[in-house]
Design an enzyme around this catalytic site. Structure first.
Site, PDB file in Angstrom:
ATOM      1  N   CYS A 106      -0.771  -7.278  -0.458  1.00 17.07           N
ATOM      2  CA  CYS A 106       0.045  -6.341  -1.250  1.00 17.07           C
ATOM      3  C   CYS A 106       1.404  -6.946  -1.508  1.00 17.07           C
ATOM      4  O   CYS A 106       2.056  -6.643  -2.493  1.00 17.07           O
ATOM      5  CB  CYS A 106       0.265  -5.047  -0.503  1.00 17.07           C
ATOM      6  N   GLU A 129       0.146   3.524   0.624  1.00 10.17           N
ATOM      7  CA  GLU A 129       0.644   2.148   0.542  1.00 10.17           C
ATOM      8  C   GLU A 129      -0.229   1.467  -0.500  1.00 10.17           C
ATOM      9  O   GLU A 129      -1.306   0.961  -0.211  1.00 10.17           O
ATOM     10  CB  GLU A 129       0.540   1.479   1.921  1.00 10.17           C
ATOM     11  N   GLY A 142      -5.581   5.156  -4.986  1.00 11.59           N
ATOM     12  CA  GLY A 142      -4.585   5.966  -4.288  1.00 11.59           C
ATOM     13  C   GLY A 142      -4.241   7.226  -5.059  1.00 11.59           C
ATOM     14  O   GLY A 142      -4.058   8.299  -4.481  1.00 11.59           O
TER      15      GLY A 142
HETATM   16  C1  UN1 Z   1      -0.832  -5.785   2.833  1.00  9.82           C
HETATM   17  O1  UN1 Z   1      -1.120  -6.737   2.110  1.00  9.82           O
HETATM   18  O2  UN1 Z   1      -1.384  -4.683   2.718  1.00  9.82           O
HETATM   19  O3  UN1 Z   1       4.123  -8.360   4.928  1.00  9.82           O
HETATM   20  C2  UN1 Z   1       0.095  -5.865   3.935  1.00  9.82           C
HETATM   21  C3  UN1 Z   1       2.995  -8.825   4.922  1.00  9.82           C
HETATM   22  C4  UN1 Z   1       2.028  -8.375   5.984  1.00  9.82           C
HETATM   23  C5  UN1 Z   1       1.350  -7.154   5.559  1.00  9.82           C
HETATM   24  C6  UN1 Z   1       0.748  -7.173   4.193  1.00  9.82           C
HETATM   25  N1  UN1 Z   1       2.737  -8.153   7.207  1.00  9.82           N
HETATM   26  O4  UN1 Z   1       2.634  -9.628   4.089  1.00  9.82           O
END
Ligand code: UN1
Length: 515
Positions: free
Chosen positions: A304, A270, A253
């Site tokens: 994430c 993100e 990123g």
């Molecule tokens: C991600 O891992 O990029 O809140 C997103 C969450 C999912 C999205 C994760 N709705 O865990």
């Protein structure tokens, strides 16, 4: 469910030829790309899924140019609620194909089938949200200081949006961006992760059906499947693309951001998360236990929003940890197509190495592995591990990193302020949670001196956010927001308008300028 047979069913269903498939599409059309083949393998058993011919610069140019042209000549002037109709029909189409799309996600990136269905559901939910939004792209009217003047703002389409996504949500992340961008009047160009090309191809096939049914022009929904050697710096530097939405690691990123910043383009970033949950003495421990387990081992630790750091109060520390280890012992690890499995494989050898390297470094930096961390070698591929729990009583280099694998660090705290400081002690700022039945503790966590993350939850997991809220985080997570709330504003250009309907020319700030 057998991987090979299920995959064949999926390919027949979507009419996908897995040998040397084109890596570039402008909607219903696939270009005859001629670059090196990118191979996709299933992490479940290491078998070859198929190959994609990557687009060389000539094809990238063709796609970007088509996206620009269709934006300028057509899409930006289609009324927003009409653009919403396209998205509504995409939603209808996705509902029909939900199960097959989910199976493909599981086969190509390895998350358990339940979670894959959830991912496709996120796409459907995003469509529904975007359809409503298509009638609500509101601007404000502001009181003008001048006599017979009207001051207001309006939102216009921005242009082609480049959407670069990670392997872990191979459909949903695109949908958070694309469904919004489409109702905003932007065209989209999607570059997926190299590990999940066939998820993208299937998505494009589904969208293509709707585009075809309506005889819509090419160039509205575009795809460029290729590694960053193909669809990389040139794509980021292309000033025909006013906005790049990037989901991925902090390192990648940072690189993308610099290239786009050089041309003063816009980005939505993100990036990594390093999410913590605090469990306080007043918490419902049974509820916390389930939320912690789902947060830490869901998607095999490859979200994430995965829970990576657990901060336990000293009074419940031993008890909670013991229960957590017991729950971990019951986790079924195996073929993610099997409905009863909780944890599937990691996506690649690289992830396996990162997992074991982090465990090794954690021990060197003072941690104690209390459960898991083994390589399960009697599985159909080399990519299965037992989720690990490591006690570590301080913040150290390894706990400041996002290890994209099921490795949970556990800290102990005495005072709530200390727990919040631990929550905030890492460079990333995506998601966070507190488990408490104590109103003051919850409010402190949510206050300006509480969690510094983009997402702060009380009595629920760090992962599994709904699409209705804006999704993203602070610090090294990059500051971008996608999906719900007013995240749409980043996909449009704001125009502030002043209309003078007086017969003279009063100037703002009371300036007199007579000639
Ligand atoms: C991600 O891992 O990029 O809140 C997103 C969450 C999912 C999205 C994760 N709705 O865990």
């Amino acid at each position: 469910m057998d991987v090979k047979r299920t995959l064949q069913e999926v390919f027949d269903y979507f009419d996908i030829d897995p040998k040397g498939h084109s890596g570039a599409s402008t909607g219903t059309k696939w270009l005859s790309t001629d670059g090196e083949e990118l191979a996709s393998y299933s992490p479940i058993d290491g078998s070859l899924i198929g190959t994609v011919k990557q687009p060389s610069q000539e094809y990238i140019d063709e796609v970007v140019e088509q996206a620009r042209k269709t934006f300028e000549d057509y899409w930006r002037m289609v009324p927003a609620p009409k653009r919403g109709e396209l998205v509504r029909e995409i939603a209808d189409e996705v509902r029909k194909h939900k199960e097959m799309l989910a199976r493909l996600i599981t086969i190509e990136m390895g998350k358990i089938i339940q979670e894959s269905r959830g991912e496709v559901q996120e796409w459907i939910d995003m469509c529904d949200f975007a359809v409503g939004l298509s009638r609500q792209l509101y601007g404000l009217t502001i009181a003008s200081e001048r006599y017979r003047h009207r001051l207001y703002e309006q939102w216009h389409p921005l242009g082609p949006v480049g959407i670069i996504t990670a392997f872990n949500f191979p459909m949903a992340v695109w949908s958070w961006n694309a469904m919004i961008a489409l109702v905003c009047g932007d065209t989209t160009i999607w570059k997926p992760a190299s590990a999940t090309p066939f998820c993208t191809i299937a998505v494009q096939k589904v969208v293509g059906k709707v585009l075809e049914r309506h005889g819509l022009p090419e160039g509205i929904v575009n795809v460029l499947v290729g590694s960053s050697r193909y669809v990389g710096d040139n794509f980021l530097a292309d000033s025909r693309i006013p906005l790049i939405s990037f989901t991925g690691s902090v390192e990648a990123g940072r690189h993308a951001y610099q290239i786009v910043a050089k041309r003063l383009g816009r980005t939505i970033l993100e990036l990594g998360g390093n999410n913590a949950a605090i469990v306080t003495p007043s918490a419902d421990l049974g509820l916390a236990l389930r939320a912690v387990t789902f947060g830490a081992v869901g998607t095999a630790g490859q979200r994430c929003t995965t829970l990576r750091r657990l901060i336990l109060h000293e009074s419940i520390y031993d008890q909670f940890l013991e229960s957590l280890v017991n729950v971990y012992k019951q986790l079924r690890i195996g073929n993610p197509l099997d409905e009863s499995v909780h944890v599937g494989p990691l996506v690649s050898e690289e992830s396996i190495n990162t997992f074991f390297d982090a465990i090794k470094r954690g021990k060197e930096e003072g941690g104690k592995l209390i459960y898991g961390g083994e390589h399960l070698t009697d599985m159909p591929s080399n990519l299965y591990v037992r989720p690990a729990i490591m006690e570590i009583d301080h913040v150290c280099p390894v706990t400041c990193e996002e290890t994209f694998a099921p490795l949970l660090y556990v800290h102990k705290y005495r005072e709530i302020e200390e727990a919040i400081a631990l929550n905030n002690a890492v460079p990333q700022g995506l998601s966070s949670a507190i488990f408490t039945n104590h109103l003051k503790e919850a409010e402190l966590f949510l206050s300006p001196i509480g969690s510094d993350c983009g997402i702060a939850n009380v009595n629920t997991s760090t992962s599994g956010a709904e699409i209705g809220g804006a999704f993203g985080g602070e610090k090294e997570t990059g500051g971008g927001r996608e999906a719900g709330s007013d995240a749409w504003k980043a996909y449009m250009r704001r125009q502030t308008v002043t209309i003078n309907w007086a017969d003279d020319l009063p100037l703002a700030q009371g300036i007199k300028f007579e000639v």
